[in-house]
Design a protein around this motif. Structure first.
Motif, PDB file in Angstrom:
ATOM      1  N   SER A  25      -2.772  32.348 -28.591  1.00 15.12           N
ATOM      2  CA  SER A  25      -3.544  31.312 -27.514  1.00 15.12           C
ATOM      3  C   SER A  25      -3.275  31.614 -26.133  1.00 15.12           C
ATOM      4  N   PHE A  26      -1.923  32.014 -25.751  1.00 19.68           N
ATOM      5  CA  PHE A  26      -1.713  32.305 -24.290  1.00 19.68           C
ATOM      6  C   PHE A  26      -2.254  33.459 -23.866  1.00 19.68           C
ATOM      7  N   GLY A  32      -9.336  34.250 -20.328  1.00 23.66           N
ATOM      8  CA  GLY A  32     -10.513  33.253 -19.736  1.00 23.66           C
ATOM      9  C   GLY A  32     -11.320  33.014 -21.043  1.00 23.66           C
ATOM     10  N   ILE A  33     -10.923  33.075 -22.394  1.00 30.43           N
ATOM     11  CA  ILE A  33     -11.621  32.902 -23.724  1.00 30.43           C
ATOM     12  C   ILE A  33     -10.801  31.789 -24.517  1.00 30.43           C
ATOM     13  N   SER A  34     -11.621  31.449 -25.509  1.00 26.08           N
ATOM     14  CA  SER A  34     -10.948  30.266 -26.519  1.00 26.08           C
ATOM     15  C   SER A  34     -10.279  31.352 -27.389  1.00 26.08           C
ATOM     16  N   ARG A  35      -9.401  30.454 -28.201  1.00 29.95           N
ATOM     17  CA  ARG A  35      -8.443  31.114 -29.284  1.00 29.95           C
ATOM     18  C   ARG A  35      -9.435  31.713 -30.148  1.00 29.95           C
ATOM     19  N   GLN A  36     -10.611  30.962 -30.669  1.00 27.92           N
ATOM     20  CA  GLN A  36     -11.351  31.414 -31.586  1.00 27.92           C
ATOM     21  C   GLN A  36     -12.141  32.814 -31.086  1.00 27.92           C
ATOM     22  N   ALA A  37     -12.533  32.615 -29.813  1.00 24.99           N
ATOM     23  CA  ALA A  37     -13.319  34.021 -29.197  1.00 24.99           C
ATOM     24  C   ALA A  37     -12.488  34.892 -29.368  1.00 24.99           C
ATOM     25  N   PHE A  38     -11.112  34.745 -28.939  1.00 21.76           N
ATOM     26  CA  PHE A  38     -10.004  35.911 -28.953  1.00 21.76           C
ATOM     27  C   PHE A  38      -9.928  36.526 -30.337  1.00 21.76           C
ATOM     28  N   SER A  39      -9.963  35.599 -31.478  1.00 27.66           N
ATOM     29  CA  SER A  39      -9.830  36.088 -32.842  1.00 27.66           C
ATOM     30  C   SER A  39     -11.095  36.881 -33.158  1.00 27.66           C
ATOM     31  N   ASN A  40     -12.529  36.599 -32.600  1.00 27.28           N
ATOM     32  CA  ASN A  40     -13.723  37.196 -32.602  1.00 27.28           C
ATOM     33  C   ASN A  40     -13.269  38.674 -32.128  1.00 27.28           C
ATOM     34  N   PHE A  41     -12.816  38.499 -30.874  1.00 29.47           N
ATOM     35  CA  PHE A  41     -12.771  39.575 -30.212  1.00 29.47           C
ATOM     36  C   PHE A  41     -11.891  40.787 -30.839  1.00 29.47           C
ATOM     37  N   LEU A  42     -10.876  40.345 -31.095  1.00 29.00           N
ATOM     38  CA  LEU A  42      -9.909  41.190 -32.148  1.00 29.00           C
ATOM     39  C   LEU A  42     -10.679  41.859 -33.503  1.00 29.00           C
ATOM     40  N   ASN A  43     -11.400  41.037 -33.925  1.00 31.62           N
ATOM     41  CA  ASN A  43     -11.931  41.472 -35.275  1.00 31.62           C
ATOM     42  C   ASN A  43     -13.519  41.958 -35.014  1.00 31.62           C
ATOM     43  N   LYS A  44     -13.799  42.340 -33.915  1.00 24.77           N
ATOM     44  CA  LYS A  44     -15.360  42.745 -33.862  1.00 24.77           C
ATOM     45  C   LYS A  44     -15.200  44.512 -34.409  1.00 24.77           C
ATOM     46  N   VAL A  58      -2.505  41.894 -20.348  1.00 24.55           N
ATOM     47  CA  VAL A  58      -2.079  40.530 -20.379  1.00 24.55           C
ATOM     48  C   VAL A  58      -0.629  40.642 -20.785  1.00 24.55           C
ATOM     49  N   ILE A  59      -0.382  41.366 -21.816  1.00 31.95           N
ATOM     50  CA  ILE A  59       1.118  41.274 -22.211  1.00 31.95           C
ATOM     51  C   ILE A  59       2.124  42.233 -21.681  1.00 31.95           C
ATOM     52  N   ASN A  60       1.596  42.982 -20.524  1.00 35.29           N
ATOM     53  CA  ASN A  60       2.388  43.786 -19.748  1.00 35.29           C
ATOM     54  C   ASN A  60       2.797  45.094 -20.519  1.00 35.29           C
ATOM     55  N   MET A  61       1.728  45.652 -21.137  1.00 39.28           N
ATOM     56  CA  MET A  61       1.868  46.626 -21.820  1.00 39.28           C
ATOM     57  C   MET A  61       0.865  47.720 -21.557  1.00 39.28           C
ATOM     58  N   TYR A  62       0.775  49.110 -21.800  1.00 38.82           N
ATOM     59  CA  TYR A  62      -0.404  49.838 -21.714  1.00 38.82           C
ATOM     60  C   TYR A  62      -0.317  50.774 -22.847  1.00 38.82           C
ATOM     61  N   SER A  63      -1.675  51.349 -23.126  1.00 38.79           N
ATOM     62  CA  SER A  63      -1.812  52.551 -24.070  1.00 38.79           C
ATOM     63  C   SER A  63      -1.642  53.839 -22.981  1.00 38.79           C
TER      64      SER A  63
END
Length: 71
Positions: A25-26, A32-44, A58-63
């Motif tokens: 949720s953080f 700038g999206i809802s928790r549900q939109a974030f879940s959809n974003f991850l699951n696309k 956002v979580i201060n990491m990189y690939s």
């Protein structure tokens, strides 16, 4: 972790989120999206490296992508 497809990438990002201690949720709020939109974003189905980097930022990491020649 070897990432060979989008599902592996998604799993790696979920592990990074878990390791970071940040709540989804953080992260959604910072994106700038809802928790549900974030879940959809991850699951696309076409979750990309760009998508992963948005979350990792956002979580201060990189690939770090490395390309190897096959034997």
């Amino acid at each position: 972790m070897d990432i060979k497809n989008n599902d592996d990438l998604k799993i790696a990002v979920l592990k990074a989120i878990d390791d970071s201690g940040y709540k989804k949720s953080f992260i959604a709020d910072k994106m700038g999206i809802s928790r549900q939109a974030f879940s959809n974003f991850l699951n696309k189905s076409n979750f990309s490296l760009d998508d992963a980097n948005k979350i990792l930022n956002v979580i201060n990491m990189y690939s770090n992508t490395v390309i190897h020649k096959k034997d």
